[in-house]
Design a protein around this motif. Structure first.
Motif, PDB file in Angstrom:
ATOM      1  N   PHE A  48       0.833  -1.206   0.000  1.00 19.08           N
ATOM      2  CA  PHE A  48       0.000   0.000   0.000  1.00 19.08           C
ATOM      3  C   PHE A  48       0.864   1.251   0.000  1.00 19.08           C
ATOM      4  O   PHE A  48       0.600   2.206  -0.731  1.00 19.08           O
ATOM      5  CB  PHE A  48      -0.926  -0.030   1.215  1.00 19.08           C
ATOM      6  CG  PHE A  48      -1.857   1.146   1.315  1.00 19.08           C
ATOM      7  CD1 PHE A  48      -2.563   1.599   0.208  1.00 19.08           C
ATOM      8  CD2 PHE A  48      -2.036   1.792   2.531  1.00 19.08           C
ATOM      9  CE1 PHE A  48      -3.436   2.680   0.308  1.00 19.08           C
ATOM     10  CE2 PHE A  48      -2.908   2.869   2.643  1.00 19.08           C
ATOM     11  CZ  PHE A  48      -3.610   3.311   1.530  1.00 19.08           C
ATOM     12  N   ARG A  49       1.931   1.246   0.797  1.00 17.91           N
ATOM     13  CA  ARG A  49       2.858   2.381   0.831  1.00 17.91           C
ATOM     14  C   ARG A  49       3.471   2.606  -0.557  1.00 17.91           C
ATOM     15  O   ARG A  49       3.639   3.739  -1.002  1.00 17.91           O
ATOM     16  CB  ARG A  49       3.965   2.125   1.869  1.00 17.91           C
ATOM     17  CG  ARG A  49       5.091   3.149   1.864  1.00 17.91           C
ATOM     18  CD  ARG A  49       4.589   4.551   2.051  1.00 17.91           C
ATOM     19  NE  ARG A  49       5.645   5.531   1.934  1.00 17.91           N
ATOM     20  CZ  ARG A  49       5.461   6.767   1.504  1.00 17.91           C
ATOM     21  NH1 ARG A  49       4.266   7.182   1.153  1.00 17.91           N
ATOM     22  NH2 ARG A  49       6.474   7.610   1.420  1.00 17.91           N
ATOM     23  N   SER A  50       3.776   1.517  -1.246  1.00 17.89           N
ATOM     24  CA  SER A  50       4.341   1.604  -2.589  1.00 17.89           C
ATOM     25  C   SER A  50       3.370   2.286  -3.551  1.00 17.89           C
ATOM     26  O   SER A  50       3.766   3.115  -4.378  1.00 17.89           O
ATOM     27  CB  SER A  50       4.695   0.201  -3.092  1.00 17.89           C
ATOM     28  OG  SER A  50       5.150   0.235  -4.414  1.00 17.89           O
ATOM     29  N   VAL A  51       2.086   1.961  -3.434  1.00 16.70           N
ATOM     30  CA  VAL A  51       1.069   2.577  -4.294  1.00 16.70           C
ATOM     31  C   VAL A  51       1.001   4.084  -4.045  1.00 16.70           C
ATOM     32  O   VAL A  51       0.981   4.886  -4.988  1.00 16.70           O
ATOM     33  CB  VAL A  51      -0.313   1.932  -4.040  1.00 16.70           C
ATOM     34  CG1 VAL A  51      -1.425   2.721  -4.733  1.00 16.70           C
ATOM     35  CG2 VAL A  51      -0.326   0.495  -4.542  1.00 16.70           C
ATOM     36  N   ILE A  52       0.955   4.484  -2.772  1.00 20.76           N
ATOM     37  CA  ILE A  52       0.870   5.913  -2.432  1.00 20.76           C
ATOM     38  C   ILE A  52       2.066   6.667  -2.998  1.00 20.76           C
ATOM     39  O   ILE A  52       1.923   7.723  -3.635  1.00 20.76           O
ATOM     40  CB  ILE A  52       0.813   6.116  -0.906  1.00 20.76           C
ATOM     41  CG1 ILE A  52      -0.390   5.394  -0.310  1.00 20.76           C
ATOM     42  CG2 ILE A  52       0.749   7.603  -0.562  1.00 20.76           C
ATOM     43  CD1 ILE A  52      -0.325   5.246   1.199  1.00 20.76           C
ATOM     44  N   LYS A  53       3.250   6.129  -2.768  1.00 20.17           N
ATOM     45  CA  LYS A  53       4.489   6.794  -3.183  1.00 20.17           C
ATOM     46  C   LYS A  53       4.598   6.893  -4.695  1.00 20.17           C
ATOM     47  O   LYS A  53       4.998   7.937  -5.230  1.00 20.17           O
ATOM     48  CB  LYS A  53       5.684   6.020  -2.610  1.00 20.17           C
ATOM     49  CG  LYS A  53       7.021   6.699  -2.847  1.00 20.17           C
ATOM     50  CD  LYS A  53       8.140   5.910  -2.161  1.00 20.17           C
ATOM     51  CE  LYS A  53       9.493   6.567  -2.397  1.00 20.17           C
ATOM     52  NZ  LYS A  53      10.587   5.800  -1.770  1.00 20.17           N
ATOM     53  N   ASN A  54       4.248   5.811  -5.401  1.00 16.56           N
ATOM     54  CA  ASN A  54       4.439   5.775  -6.849  1.00 16.56           C
ATOM     55  C   ASN A  54       3.351   6.499  -7.627  1.00 16.56           C
ATOM     56  O   ASN A  54       3.597   6.985  -8.732  1.00 16.56           O
ATOM     57  CB  ASN A  54       4.539   4.325  -7.329  1.00 16.56           C
ATOM     58  CG  ASN A  54       5.880   3.702  -7.007  1.00 16.56           C
ATOM     59  OD1 ASN A  54       6.885   3.999  -7.633  1.00 16.56           O
ATOM     60  ND2 ASN A  54       5.901   2.839  -6.005  1.00 16.56           N
ATOM     61  N   TYR A  55       2.147   6.563  -7.069  1.00 17.89           N
ATOM     62  CA  TYR A  55       1.041   7.129  -7.822  1.00 17.89           C
ATOM     63  C   TYR A  55       0.513   8.446  -7.283  1.00 17.89           C
ATOM     64  O   TYR A  55      -0.209   9.153  -7.989  1.00 17.89           O
ATOM     65  CB  TYR A  55      -0.107   6.119  -7.901  1.00 17.89           C
ATOM     66  CG  TYR A  55       0.252   4.877  -8.678  1.00 17.89           C
ATOM     67  CD1 TYR A  55       0.404   4.924 -10.059  1.00 17.89           C
ATOM     68  CD2 TYR A  55       0.460   3.658  -8.039  1.00 17.89           C
ATOM     69  CE1 TYR A  55       0.742   3.793 -10.780  1.00 17.89           C
ATOM     70  CE2 TYR A  55       0.795   2.521  -8.753  1.00 17.89           C
ATOM     71  CZ  TYR A  55       0.933   2.589 -10.121  1.00 17.89           C
ATOM     72  OH  TYR A  55       1.282   1.471 -10.841  1.00 17.89           O
ATOM     73  N   GLY A  56       0.842   8.782  -6.036  1.00 20.85           N
ATOM     74  CA  GLY A  56       0.226   9.956  -5.438  1.00 20.85           C
ATOM     75  C   GLY A  56       1.088  11.198  -5.340  1.00 20.85           C
ATOM     76  O   GLY A  56       0.580  12.294  -5.147  1.00 20.85           O
ATOM     77  N   GLY A  57       2.426  11.048  -5.427  1.00 20.95           N
ATOM     78  CA  GLY A  57       3.283  12.207  -5.219  1.00 20.95           C
ATOM     79  C   GLY A  57       3.554  12.446  -3.737  1.00 20.95           C
ATOM     80  O   GLY A  57       2.970  11.803  -2.864  1.00 20.95           O
ATOM     81  N   MET A  58       4.415  13.408  -3.462  1.00 17.45           N
ATOM     82  CA  MET A  58       4.894  13.636  -2.090  1.00 17.45           C
ATOM     83  C   MET A  58       3.806  14.046  -1.102  1.00 17.45           C
ATOM     84  O   MET A  58       3.848  13.710   0.072  1.00 17.45           O
ATOM     85  CB  MET A  58       5.978  14.718  -2.100  1.00 17.45           C
ATOM     86  CG  MET A  58       7.372  14.210  -2.369  1.00 17.45           C
ATOM     87  SD  MET A  58       7.971  13.134  -1.040  1.00 17.45           S
ATOM     88  CE  MET A  58       8.140  14.313   0.294  1.00 17.45           C
ATOM     89  N   GLY A  59       2.806  14.796  -1.565  1.00 19.91           N
ATOM     90  CA  GLY A  59       1.839  15.363  -0.626  1.00 19.91           C
ATOM     91  C   GLY A  59       0.694  14.457  -0.257  1.00 19.91           C
ATOM     92  O   GLY A  59      -0.075  14.766   0.648  1.00 19.91           O
ATOM     93  N   SER A  60       0.534  13.317  -0.941  1.00 24.03           N
ATOM     94  CA  SER A  60      -0.618  12.444  -0.696  1.00 24.03           C
ATOM     95  C   SER A  60      -0.489  11.680   0.623  1.00 24.03           C
ATOM     96  O   SER A  60       0.604  11.406   1.090  1.00 24.03           O
ATOM     97  CB  SER A  60      -0.782  11.451  -1.844  1.00 24.03           C
ATOM     98  OG  SER A  60      -1.050  12.126  -3.058  1.00 24.03           O
ATOM     99  N   LYS A  61      -1.638  11.340   1.186  1.00 25.36           N
ATOM    100  CA  LYS A  61      -1.693  10.613   2.459  1.00 25.36           C
ATOM    101  C   LYS A  61      -2.306   9.233   2.271  1.00 25.36           C
ATOM    102  O   LYS A  61      -3.019   8.974   1.295  1.00 25.36           O
ATOM    103  CB  LYS A  61      -2.522  11.402   3.480  1.00 25.36           C
ATOM    104  CG  LYS A  61      -1.833  12.643   4.028  1.00 25.36           C
ATOM    105  CD  LYS A  61      -0.761  12.276   5.035  1.00 25.36           C
ATOM    106  CE  LYS A  61      -0.207  13.498   5.734  1.00 25.36           C
ATOM    107  NZ  LYS A  61       0.804  13.142   6.732  1.00 25.36           N
ATOM    108  N   SER A 113      -7.019  15.624  12.661  1.00 23.61           N
ATOM    109  CA  SER A 113      -5.807  15.841  13.463  1.00 23.61           C
ATOM    110  C   SER A 113      -4.524  15.469  12.714  1.00 23.61           C
ATOM    111  O   SER A 113      -3.457  15.993  13.024  1.00 23.61           O
ATOM    112  CB  SER A 113      -5.895  15.029  14.762  1.00 23.61           C
ATOM    113  OG  SER A 113      -5.944  13.642  14.486  1.00 23.61           O
ATOM    114  N   GLU A 114      -4.625  14.546  11.735  1.00 18.22           N
ATOM    115  CA  GLU A 114      -3.406  14.019  11.122  1.00 18.22           C
ATOM    116  C   GLU A 114      -3.235  14.306   9.633  1.00 18.22           C
ATOM    117  O   GLU A 114      -2.116  14.322   9.135  1.00 18.22           O
ATOM    118  CB  GLU A 114      -3.364  12.490  11.312  1.00 18.22           C
ATOM    119  CG  GLU A 114      -3.310  12.033  12.760  1.00 18.22           C
ATOM    120  CD  GLU A 114      -1.951  12.301  13.405  1.00 18.22           C
ATOM    121  OE1 GLU A 114      -0.980  12.568  12.665  1.00 18.22           O
ATOM    122  OE2 GLU A 114      -1.880  12.266  14.637  1.00 18.22           O
ATOM    123  N   LEU A 115      -4.324  14.533   8.924  1.00 19.83           N
ATOM    124  CA  LEU A 115      -4.242  14.555   7.461  1.00 19.83           C
ATOM    125  C   LEU A 115      -3.360  15.663   6.921  1.00 19.83           C
ATOM    126  O   LEU A 115      -2.698  15.511   5.901  1.00 19.83           O
ATOM    127  CB  LEU A 115      -5.656  14.683   6.873  1.00 19.83           C
ATOM    128  CG  LEU A 115      -5.779  14.436   5.374  1.00 19.83           C
ATOM    129  CD1 LEU A 115      -5.375  12.997   5.034  1.00 19.83           C
ATOM    130  CD2 LEU A 115      -7.184  14.715   4.891  1.00 19.83           C
TER     131      LEU A 115
END
Length: 378
Positions: free
Chosen positions: A311-324, A370-372
């Motif tokens: 899941f972390r790989s998907v966020i990093k590869n498809y979402g860019g630096m600012g995505s959560k 609180s976190e996003l």
């Protein structure tokens, strides 16, 4: 003229959002050979006259001379310089060169898409964040490869409730029959218009997919070892997708997220273009939170913590630096799974946790509030 000079590195989103926020008459892109791909993606998305200048990321005198030339060239114009992207060498030299000029303003777009003006020291966020443009900028368009939450109906909501009810009747048999399908059953489900799967206990599910003429239909019959049984049947446009492979749980989480006032758009079953060295090219839910993107992975329980790594790989590869990222489970998460999420900067939430008297929906909103908007460190 309003001239916008913008440094282009590997992250095109803050460059594009800076252009949308400043509304210039002309854009000057400063790029290197390594950021040509980002530049090409950017010029496809803007309708403003532009100039592209290729520059070394390391040769200090060359960088200084190009910045100095631009100071002179645009001395009579209103200039903004976006230092959000590109190497630090560019940010420092362009920033220091233009900061002292009365006609120029140095700006920085942060991960929450707040544009910081380094002359007034004020942040500004008054432009509309476009999630689908964001994905195109990174070469990851999901067009025609997702389901809109808004397309689900009240019949789907009622179906979800019935599915959850019969699952609670016997979780083990339900999972064996509807959640853990072998390759043959997955093939039948994917390619067949209707079918029936049976379990050793005598339990079964029969289904018929939605067509232009009628809603999909599902009947689930479960029988326990003690002989007690329960049956549900329902019709809805997404009946088959909801009952199999934990689709009901993904829809339940999407419904909770859609109730948050800061949620602008919810997309389910999102599939990305295939990319080498990426374990998975899909995610359960993607949410436009108005200024950034939230990726959501849903599992009734985590059996293997490598799911979190993927899941972390998907966020990093498809979402860019600012995505959560947010990982939601029905069952309680183990401490190991929680630690793994924290290690990757992923928020975690379980429907079985104590929420201090709050409903699941409200507790999830409190977590996101609180976190996003904390900045990602990596």
């Amino acid at each position: 003229m309003k001239i916008h000079i913008t440094l282009v590195g590997g992250q095109p989103a803050p460059v594009y959002n800076g252009i949308k926020a400043t509304k210039p008459d002309k854009v000057v892109f400063v790029h290197s050979t390594d950021s040509l791909k980002a530049l090409n993606a950017l010029v496809k998305e803007i309708d403003v006259p532009y100039e592209a200048i290729q520059l070394s990321p390391t040769e200090a005198m060359e960088i200084h001379k190009v910045a100095e030339k631009m100071v002179e060239q645009y001395a009579e114009d209103e200039v903004t310089v976006n230092i959000s992207s590109g190497p630090k060498s560019w940010s420092h030299l362009f920033g220091s060169m233009f900061q002292s000029k009365e006609n120029a303003t140095v700006v920085y777009m942060d991960q929450n898409n707040v544009l910081w003006n380094y002359r007034t020291m004020q942040g500004l966020q008054d432009f509309e964040f476009d999630m689908h443009t964001h994905f195109r900028l990174y070469g990851n368009s999901i067009e025609n490869n997702y389901k809109k939450f808004s397309d689900y109906t009240e019949a789907d909501v009622e179906a979800m409730k019935k599915i959850e009810e019969i699952r609670n009747f016997d979780v083990q048999i339900f999972n064996a029959l509807l959640s853990v399908l072998d390759k043959q059953k997955q093939h039948t489900l994917r390619n067949g218009k209707y079918g029936k799967f049976e379990h050793d206990s005598g339990s079964y599910v029969e289904w018929e997919k939605t067509t232009e003429e009628q809603y999909g239909f599902v009947r689930v019959f479960l029988i326990k070892k003690n002989g007690k049984s329960k049956e549900i049947k329902f019709e809805s446009s997404n009946a088959v997708d909801l009952v199999f492979n934990s689709g009901w749980f993904e829809f339940k989480v999407a419904k909770m997220l859609s109730a948050w006032e800061k949620c602008k758009e919810v997309c389910l079953n999102c599939k990305f273009p295939f990319r080498e060295n990426v374990d998975k090219n899909e995610t359960d839910i993607i949410v436009n939170m108005g200024s950034k993107i939230l990726f959501v992975e849903c599992k009734t329980q985590i059996n293997n913590t490598t799911d979190i790594d993927k899941f972390r790989s998907v966020i990093k590869n498809y979402g860019g630096m600012g995505s959560k990222g947010l990982f939601v489970t029905d069952a309680k998460m183990t401490e190991v799974a929680k630690a793994k999420c924290e290690e990757h900067g992923i928020l975690s939430f379980s429907l079985k946790d104590e929420h201090l008297g709050l409903s699941d929906e409200k507790a999830l909103q409190v977590l996101l509030e609180s976190e996003l908007y904390n900045l990602n460190t990596k």
